[in-house]
Design a protein around this motif. Structure first.
Motif, short mmCIF file in Angstrom:
data_model
loop_
_atom_site.label_atom_id
_atom_site.label_comp_id
_atom_site.label_asym_id
_atom_site.label_seq_id
_atom_site.Cartn_x
_atom_site.Cartn_y
_atom_site.Cartn_z
N ALA A 167 -8.05 -7.39 -5.39
CA ALA A 167 -7.74 -5.76 -6.05
C ALA A 167 -6.88 -5.25 -5.93
O ALA A 167 -6.49 -4.54 -6.62
CB ALA A 167 -7.89 -5.14 -4.17
N LEU A 168 -5.20 -5.42 -4.81
CA LEU A 168 -4.03 -5.37 -5.02
C LEU A 168 -3.25 -5.50 -6.52
O LEU A 168 -2.75 -4.95 -6.82
CB LEU A 168 -3.19 -6.04 -4.06
CG LEU A 168 -3.19 -4.94 -2.86
CD1 LEU A 168 -2.56 -6.48 -1.88
CD2 LEU A 168 -2.35 -4.10 -2.88
N THR A 226 -4.87 -5.94 -8.72
CA THR A 226 -4.90 -4.53 -10.68
C THR A 226 -4.50 -4.10 -10.56
O THR A 226 -4.49 -3.02 -11.57
CB THR A 226 -7.13 -5.22 -9.83
OG1 THR A 226 -6.67 -3.83 -9.19
CG2 THR A 226 -7.41 -6.01 -10.84
N GLN A 227 -3.63 -3.44 -9.06
CA GLN A 227 -2.91 -2.11 -9.25
C GLN A 227 -1.45 -1.99 -9.21
O GLN A 227 -1.06 -1.49 -10.31
CB GLN A 227 -3.36 -1.60 -8.13
CG GLN A 227 -4.81 -1.07 -7.27
CD GLN A 227 -4.96 -0.62 -6.32
OE1 GLN A 227 -3.64 -0.64 -5.30
NE2 GLN A 227 -6.91 -1.22 -5.97
N LEU A 228 -0.46 -3.93 -9.10
CA LEU A 228 -0.21 -3.42 -8.67
C LEU A 228 0.80 -4.41 -9.90
O LEU A 228 -0.19 -5.10 -10.08
CB LEU A 228 0.69 -4.30 -7.95
CG LEU A 228 0.86 -2.84 -6.72
CD1 LEU A 228 1.39 -3.91 -4.82
CD2 LEU A 228 1.41 -1.41 -6.45
N SER A 229 2.05 -4.74 -10.51
CA SER A 229 2.49 -5.72 -11.47
C SER A 229 3.04 -7.07 -10.86
O SER A 229 3.30 -7.40 -9.58
CB SER A 229 3.28 -4.97 -12.44
OG SER A 229 2.70 -3.32 -12.96
N GLN A 249 6.45 1.31 -9.75
CA GLN A 249 5.18 0.83 -10.00
C GLN A 249 4.91 1.09 -12.29
O GLN A 249 4.84 0.27 -12.63
CB GLN A 249 3.95 0.88 -9.80
CG GLN A 249 4.09 -0.33 -8.76
CD GLN A 249 4.01 -1.62 -9.07
OE1 GLN A 249 3.41 -1.88 -9.76
NE2 GLN A 249 5.10 -2.14 -8.63
N ASP A 250 5.12 2.28 -12.61
CA ASP A 250 4.80 2.43 -13.77
C ASP A 250 6.24 2.19 -14.83
O ASP A 250 5.51 1.43 -15.67
CB ASP A 250 4.77 4.63 -13.97
CG ASP A 250 3.16 4.60 -13.62
OD1 ASP A 250 2.13 3.77 -12.98
OD2 ASP A 250 3.32 5.95 -13.49
N LYS A 307 5.91 -1.49 -14.70
CA LYS A 307 4.39 -2.02 -15.15
C LYS A 307 5.21 -1.72 -17.12
O LYS A 307 4.73 -2.86 -17.68
CB LYS A 307 3.23 -1.03 -15.45
CG LYS A 307 2.30 -2.07 -15.34
CD LYS A 307 1.37 -1.48 -15.47
CE LYS A 307 -0.77 -1.54 -16.10
NZ LYS A 307 -1.32 -0.89 -15.39
N TYR A 367 0.73 -1.22 -0.06
CA TYR A 367 -0.14 -0.31 0.29
C TYR A 367 1.12 0.99 0.24
O TYR A 367 0.57 2.29 -0.93
CB TYR A 367 -0.79 0.05 1.22
CG TYR A 367 -1.64 -1.12 1.33
CD1 TYR A 367 -3.00 -1.53 0.26
CD2 TYR A 367 -1.61 -2.12 2.73
CE1 TYR A 367 -3.82 -2.48 0.62
CE2 TYR A 367 -2.24 -3.05 2.34
CZ TYR A 367 -3.50 -3.62 1.66
OH TYR A 367 -4.26 -4.32 1.72
#
Length: 473
Positions: A398-399, A401-404, A369-370, A373, A363
């Motif tokens: 949920a994580l 979908t947010q993190l690679s 991350q960008d 990804k 979190y």
């Protein structure tokens, strides 16, 4: 059928005549190269190094170049790990340049050597040791001292006393003792300008730059802040900056304080020259009284945007990249992502790369991350495993979908254990393992995990063949 007796008699007469001639001319023949006794040949001088950041290797190579010549015989220079016990027992003269890092530890390219001496006997060996260390640490030059003591226990004879060189404040006197000792041992003839030549050969190009961007990557964390810093060269003309490659180190020269000499701090570079910036990833450290660390505090809090910083590029060959066709397993935690990011930025898009990275919380501490990804999507990264020590699997969907990449609960070595089959497969394909991050904790635990998964002989083979490399601090 012809009788053989006459031919045998004639052959024996000819052989006897030849042996008589050789005996008569034995002194003349002994002067030739073919018949010269091996004991009269110039012995091979071997210069071995144990180097963490490249300085000891550079000094060893400089020493080997200066010793080479017809009067000294053949000179060879190699990493201490490459020196087998069998080869060592055949040597007559050994010159060692060894650095110490951490709490008196050996560099990775020398850590296999001391165990080899446990049961060795070396009565015919003469040696000399130049030990490099940092006087800010209590275990100053500890590995070099251990080498000196262990070689003497094995019966080897020192050519002269151990020489200790402080890398923080390199003085001319220890280097003068070094060259004088080699000269008195008959290994070098002229020391008049050797100290100046050594210092000149060790001179490193500087990087003058101004801070253009500073970004806190984990603003909501309950841990120390992790900052990305970008520096722009003052002179934007081509060639203004000395080029570096992934794995190299930027040594920051801190402003001098009243009554104290200028100090330096080292940071693994997180970018490559093609990106146009010198990028660092720095954890804001705190001392026991709560005050910011000297180097990290200056970079993360005191240095203003647009102000100048002076760096020295440190060549770090022990952490340079393998061939582009070699699969690369990159493992690290925290600010260690700096060195791993540089390797990924330098690798071609067609290369095979697998990144395992560990932090505290998905979190607050999922950094860059960008970029990760993008590299995962364009194929530069084939696999990405993220381990979070303070995450226990909640909100997993949920994580995801947010993190690679693939998320793991625990530490990076546990993520590697979960991917044991992939590890074995990649190593069978010739992959190298590169580790960057904290020495205490991550690197030590990862070393133990690799030994558990692969066996100690396999880990030693990876170290010996330079397929297991570390940049840890």
């Amino acid at each position: 059928m012809l009788a053989l007796q006459p031919y045998l008699s004639a052959g024996l007469l000819v052989l006897g005549y030849l042996l008589f001639c050789l005996w008569c001319y034995r002194r003349v023949l002994s002067q030739t190269r073919l018949f010269k006794p091996a004991a009269d040949d110039n012995p091979v001088i071997l210069v071995a190094y144990a180097s963490e950041g490249g300085r000891a290797q550079q000094l060893a190579q400089h020493t080997a170049r200066r010793l080479s010549g017809p009067a000294q015989g053949q000179v060879e220079c190699l990493a201490l790990n490459q020196l087998s016990l069998g080869r060592l027992q055949q040597l007559q003269q050994l010159i060692v340049v060894a650095s110490t890092y951490g709490d008196g530890e050996a560099p990775d390219n020398g850590r296999l050597f001391l165990p080899r001496l446990a049961a060795a006997t070396l009565p015919g060996l003469k040696f000399a040791v130049l030990a490099l260390g940092d006087s800010d640490y209590p275990q100053f030059c500890a590995f070099g001292k251990q080498l000196q003591q262990q070689l003497m226990r094995c019966g080897a004879q020192p050519l002269f006393d151990l020489v200790c060189l402080d890398q923080q404040q390199p003085e001319q006197q220890p280097l003068q003792h070094w060259w004088q000792g080699l000269a008195q041992a008959g290994l070098y003839a002229d020391t008049s300008d050797e100290v100046a030549a050594t210092l000149s050969d060790a001179a490193r190009p500087q990087l003058h730059a101004r801070l253009s961007q500073r970004r806190l990557l984990n603003p909501d964390t309950d841990a120390d802040g992790l900052y990305e810093l970008q520096f722009q060269p003052e002179d934007k003309q081509p060639g203004a900056w000395p080029l570096w490659q992934a794995g190299d180190i930027a040594e920051l020269t801190l402003p001098a304080r009243p009554g104290q000499p200028a100090q330096t701090r080292q940071y693994t570079i997180a970018s490559v020259p093609e990106e146009g910036v010198l990028r660092l990833l720095v954890r804001l450290q705190h001392q026991t009284d709560g005050t910011p660390g000297l180097g990290s505090g200056w970079l993360c809090q005191q240095l203003n945007i647009g102000e100048q910083a002076v760096f020295t590029r440190l060549d770090n060959p022990g952490f340079h990249a393998p061939d582009d066709n070699t699969p690369l397993i990159l493992i690290g935690n925290g600010s260690g992502l700096a060195g791993l990011r540089a390797h990924l930025a330098q690798r071609p898009a067609s290369s095979q790369n697998w990144l395992l990275f560990g932090e505290r919380s998905p979190y607050q501490d999922a950094i860059w991350q960008d970029t990760l990804k993008d590299w995962l999507n364009d194929g530069r990264l084939q696999h990405l495993d993220l381990a979070f020590s303070r995450w226990h699997g909640e909100d997993g969907e949920a994580l995801s979908t947010q993190l690679s990449g693939q998320l793991h609960s625990g530490y990076v070595q546990q993520a590697l254990q979960a991917q044991q089959a992939r590890l074995q497969h990649w190593l069978q394909q010739g992959a190298c393992i590169y580790v960057c991050g904290s020495r205490v904790g991550m690197a030590q635990d990862l070393d133990e995990m690799l030994t558990t998964l692969l066996g100690e002989p396999m880990v030693e083979q990876l170290i010996q063949t330079q397929r297991y490399r570390r940049d840890v601090y």
